[in-house]
Design an enzyme around this catalytic site. Structure first.
Site, PDB file in Angstrom:
ATOM      1  N   HIS B 235       0.862  -1.179   0.000  1.00 39.63           N
ATOM      2  CA  HIS B 235       0.000   0.000   0.000  1.00 39.63           C
ATOM      3  C   HIS B 235       0.898   1.229   0.000  1.00 39.63           C
ATOM      4  O   HIS B 235       1.845   1.292   0.782  1.00 39.63           O
ATOM      5  CB  HIS B 235      -0.900  -0.023   1.234  1.00 39.63           C
ATOM      6  CG  HIS B 235      -2.034   0.960   1.189  1.00 39.63           C
ATOM      7  ND1 HIS B 235      -1.823   2.312   1.275  1.00 39.63           N
ATOM      8  CD2 HIS B 235      -3.367   0.783   1.063  1.00 39.63           C
ATOM      9  CE1 HIS B 235      -3.006   2.929   1.205  1.00 39.63           C
ATOM     10  NE2 HIS B 235      -3.952   2.022   1.079  1.00 39.63           N
ATOM     11  N   ARG B 255      -6.614  10.570  -0.203  1.00 35.68           N
ATOM     12  CA  ARG B 255      -6.432  11.040  -1.587  1.00 35.68           C
ATOM     13  C   ARG B 255      -7.771  11.189  -2.296  1.00 35.68           C
ATOM     14  O   ARG B 255      -7.954  12.092  -3.095  1.00 35.68           O
ATOM     15  CB  ARG B 255      -5.495  10.083  -2.334  1.00 35.68           C
ATOM     16  CG  ARG B 255      -4.036  10.264  -1.927  1.00 35.68           C
ATOM     17  CD  ARG B 255      -3.158   9.135  -2.454  1.00 35.68           C
ATOM     18  NE  ARG B 255      -3.278   7.936  -1.636  1.00 35.68           N
ATOM     19  CZ  ARG B 255      -3.183   6.688  -2.108  1.00 35.68           C
ATOM     20  NH1 ARG B 255      -2.978   6.486  -3.386  1.00 35.68           N
ATOM     21  NH2 ARG B 255      -3.281   5.656  -1.296  1.00 35.68           N
TER      22      ARG B 255
END
Lengths: 246, 605
Positions: B235, B255
């Site tokens: 990740h 994000r």
């Protein structure tokens, strides 16, 4: 590097004692890190329950210097390291070993609470409509990570040991989440009053203070439940109506 | 040897989203169900999932459809996915999400009161049903609370050491309870593995102690096949500081809500390298990226929302080339959105409450004021137990697998949000088919000799006190080795070194010891977990050596770029008759015609 001493309770359900362990302390460490370091260095069989290490699963509950805390979220720089840091298991539940307690009672309590019972779907595709503001009221309660620190600190359980007639703050929060869910149709007022002991709570708000999720347990969950009980079961007018009806 | 015996029609091993969903389904089908969890109920790693569950509900953008979700998943997996699984997943996810609401989940809402959906990497439209940034908690609690009223027998803090077989068929499992260390024998007509991932094979990971490849190793030793084990998802955004929290996840939702990645020079470096496969879907200006995150349907997504494999590699590049942050990461900035939103700080706290608390409490940082420092962390294994797409049965009769432990859905890279939906879709299927299988079977016969042998093996580390090596130390060495040589950037020489080192380490693992007694003794538990971590680490390493190309999460600096032949090939692992690990290549069957057309259409637009 600085070193600090951790006074950790070691023992089982028959008894035990505190033992001092000294280990190195580095920047950013939390209590759980120190316990793991002690476990790796000098007490391989030290029992500690943990999981996510990010305050999301509620496994590593213990009492740090007497305060109910998640060990993974308690930074060492928030403690006075000139004195030994005391770490011991929660007191409201039986001890299994060292820092691990038997919390199975909580799982049994939950089974006794009436499950979510939604009204028929609002739309033909089987879905419901709910406003965000209504969702938010319930979402506050659903933040609960079941660490059971609120149960640990509650005097009804901790001191009076009324586990058989009082379900504790965690399950008032759980009940409130169901009762205030706009889709739910079940009524839990009778049980709350008679079997779950909501009346025992005398609103000292200890549970609210220790909640790592900052759920306003007393004000937002328990007091509204108490009000529901009073409105429904003890309101003189509706009481009178009930008498006439029966 | 003393042990307690339990009998269930279906035994589910693992109680995260997939295990709970499987147990709920099997129980609803009218068979008796036992559910084994390594931790307490409700603490499994699903609880850590933050962003949401992907399902083409079309509540926020009605252009979404199962076909688009299917195409996105295949593109994200670089077309190595089991296309039938990707199809079932995309088609069934919406119903599985709506079902959760019927069981009490309270999702965030759209203005018209429906389930809200958010943007995530690799998804063309806002698709993730969510609850702030604690969607996994909502999911596990909903399933748990629904399940406890169904009469499922839950065995908490119990670890399975071995599966038991009667001929070809799996007929049970043998394990121990954590609290007292007592052995338990589970007899079952069908077994569902739902034990999650392998993150603890690596040093920097978002996974907790539980994720030691148990299901993968149990299945492997029982004769099942594993596929795609070279594909490990790193990740892109884990915490990097302070050291004690290194690896803890920072949700992609940051994000999705407009957070941007910057290097030490303040540059949005994600604009510098956009893969061809995604060029037409990606914003070409900061402005376009921003308005996309705010719901502009005509805008394309910012490059921060490219797939996880790509973002992770770009971050590694910045760090390697000296443009990293002070603690060896890059900057993830959500605070900047205050310049665009009047109530920005409050908005951040509302949309990302657990990220706000996580950084405030663990790093002393207020994310509404200061950028976070982030870097890649081992998060998820795409590969796993090979299963039949429809039934989730492995290559061993009676043994099913669902969720992260199963391979196939995600191909070479998993899209964020496809994990929670995977757990629901295939957890349900595994429960349904395991129940049907159990109904058709007579109880098998458990081999007492096998049980005795497994119990003796399990006690060996305690018998060896004072003469072996400590389990924690061996696990650290394994993690260091995998992190440094089988990590994000791989090459042949290092992978072969790793394989040699693993074989040497295996010799030492045979002599692992544990101090103390059987009660809640994590030194002993770690010794037993190593029996699972070792073959899994070997499977990852062997597959990584074999695949001589770079695709999805598997990046070979000595074989840059994709290879057409490898694009049709999957790697299959099984235990040979002599006990050694066997690896073979297999050609992936081409997608059904109608699915192929969907893929081709998606590549045009």
């Amino acid at each position: 590097m600085a070193r600090a001493t951790f006074r950790i309770w070691r023992g089982n359900d028959e008894g035990g004692d505190y033992q001092d362990y000294t280990t190195e302390v580095t920047e950013g460490m939390v209590v759980l890190d120190a316990v793991h370091q002690v476990q790796a260095e000098s007490a391989n069989d030290l029992a500690v329950r943990w999981n996510c290490k990010a305050g999301k699963c509620g496994s590593c509950s213990a009492e740090v210097n007497g305060h109910p805390k998640l060990m993974c979220m308690t930074r060492l720089n928030s403690l006075n390291l000139d004195e030994p840091v005391t770490i011991e298991p929660m007191k409201a539940f039986p001890t299994v070993r060292d820092l691990v307690t038997d919390v199975s009672w909580n799982y049994e309590v939950k089974k006794r609470i009436k499950p979510f019972t939604p009204r028929p779907p609002d739309a033909e595709d089987g879905t419901w409509r709910m406003q965000q503001s209504d969702a938010e009221r319930v979402q506050e309660f659903r933040k609960c990570i079941e660490c059971f620190l609120c149960q640990d600190v509650c005097h009804v359980l901790r001191d009076h040991r009324l586990h058989h007639e009082f379900i504790g703050p965690r399950f008032f929060v759980y009940s409130a989440a169901l009762e205030m869910n706009p889709l739910d149709t079940a009524d839990r007022t009778e049980e709350l009053a008679n079997d779950f002991g909501v009346g025992y709570c005398n609103i000292t708000k200890c549970c609210t203070k220790v909640c790592p999720e900052e759920i306003t347990i007393t004000d937002n969950a328990i007091i509204p439940l108490k009000e529901r009980v009073v409105d429904k079961l003890y309101d003189p007018l509706s009481r009178l109506l009930r008498v006439f009806r029966s | 040897m003393d042990y307690q015996t339990f009998e269930h029609d279906v035994l589910v091993i693992g109680a995260g989203g997939a295990g709970l969903r499987a147990a709920v389904e099997a129980s609803a089908a009218g068979v008796s169900v036992g559910l084994v969890c390594k931790s307490l109920l409700g603490k499994a790693h699903t609880v850590m999932a933050e962003g949401g569950m992907a399902a083409a509900l079309g509540n926020v953008d009605d252009r979404d459809s199962w076909q688009t979700h299917f195409a996105d998943t295949m593109r994200g997996g670089q077309y190595l996915n089991n296309w039938r699984m990707a199809e079932l997943h995309a088609k069934e996810a919406p119903d599985r999400v709506r079902e959760l609401e019927a069981w009490g989940a309270v999702f965030d809402r759209t203005r018209d009161g429906r389930i809200l959906q958010r943007n995530f990497g690799g998804h063309k439209y806002p698709r993730l049903a969510h609850v702030g940034d604690r969607t996994g908690l909502e999911m596990i609690r909903t399933l748990q609370d629904h399940g406890v009223h169904q009469g499922i027998d839950v065995h908490m803090e119990c670890t399975v050491v071995e599966l038991l077989k009667d001929g070809e068929r799996v007929v049970g499992a043998f394990g121990y309870d954590r609290e007292r260390g007592r052995f338990r024998l589970f007899k079952a007509k069908a077994v569902v593995l739902a034990s999650g991932g392998i993150g603890r094979a690596f040093k920097v990971t978002s996974n907790s102690w539980e994720y030691t490849g148990d299901g993968q190793a149990l299945a492997y030793r029982a004769g099942a096949e594993l596929i795609d084990m070279e594909f490990i998802q790193f990740h892109p955004t884990g915490m990097v500081w302070p050291p004690s929290v290194k690896g803890i996840l920072v949700t992609e939702g940051v994000r999705g809500e407009g957070g941007v990645l910057r290097n030490s020079e303040g540059r949005r470096f994600m604009f510098d390298d956009i893969p061809d496969l995604y060029k037409h879907q990606t914003a070409d200006s900061e402005e376009e990226g921003w308005i996309y995150t705010q719901g502009d349907k005509n805008a394309r997504r910012p490059p921060e929302l490219l797939t996880r494999d790509h973002v992770a590699r770009c971050i590694v590049r910045e760090i390697k080339e000296g443009r990293g942050s002070p603690h060896g990461g890059v900057f993830l900035d959500i605070a900047w959105i205050k310049s665009r939103l009047p109530n920005g700080a409050e908005h951040i706290r509302k949309k990302l409450p657990s990220m706000y608390h996580q950084f405030k409490q663990l790093a002393g940082i207020d994310i509404t004021e200061t950028p976070m420092e982030v870097g890649p962390t081992t998060h998820y294994v795409m590969g796993g137990v090979r299963v039949d797409a429809d039934s989730q049965m492995s290559t061993v009769p009676g043994l099913f697998a669902a969720g992260e432990v199963a391979g196939g859905l995600n191909g070479a890279n998993r899209l964020g949000g496809n994990s929670l939906s995977d757990l629901l879709v295939f957890g349900k299927r595994a429960g349904e088919y395991a129940a049907a299988f159990a109904r058709d079977q007579q109880a098998g016969v458990v081999d007492e000799g096998q049980v005795e042998a497994v119990a003796r093996t399990a006690l060996e580390p305690l018998d060896r006190q004072g003469s072996g090596e400590a389990s924690y130390q061996l696990q650290y060495e394994l993690q260091d080795l995998m992190q440094s040589q089988v990590g994000i950037v791989r090459n042949d020489a290092e992978l072969r070194q790793a394989l040699d080192s693993l074989q040497r380490l295996q010799e030492r693992v045979k002599r692992v010891e544990a101090q103390g007694n059987r009660e809640y003794n994590s030194g002993w538990h770690t010794a037993l977990d190593l029996r699972n971590l070792m073959p899994v680490a070997e499977a990852v390493t062997r597959s990584a050596i074999e695949r001589q190309e770079s695709r999805g999460a598997h990046f070979r600096e000595d074989h840059l770029g994709k290879d057409e032949e490898w694009g049709k090939t999957t790697l299959v692992i099984r235990q040979g008759a002599d006990g050694a690990m066997e690896l073979r290549r297999e050609t992936i069957p081409p997608p059904r015609e109608d699915l192929q057309r969907i893929i081709e259409e998606s590549q045009k637009s």
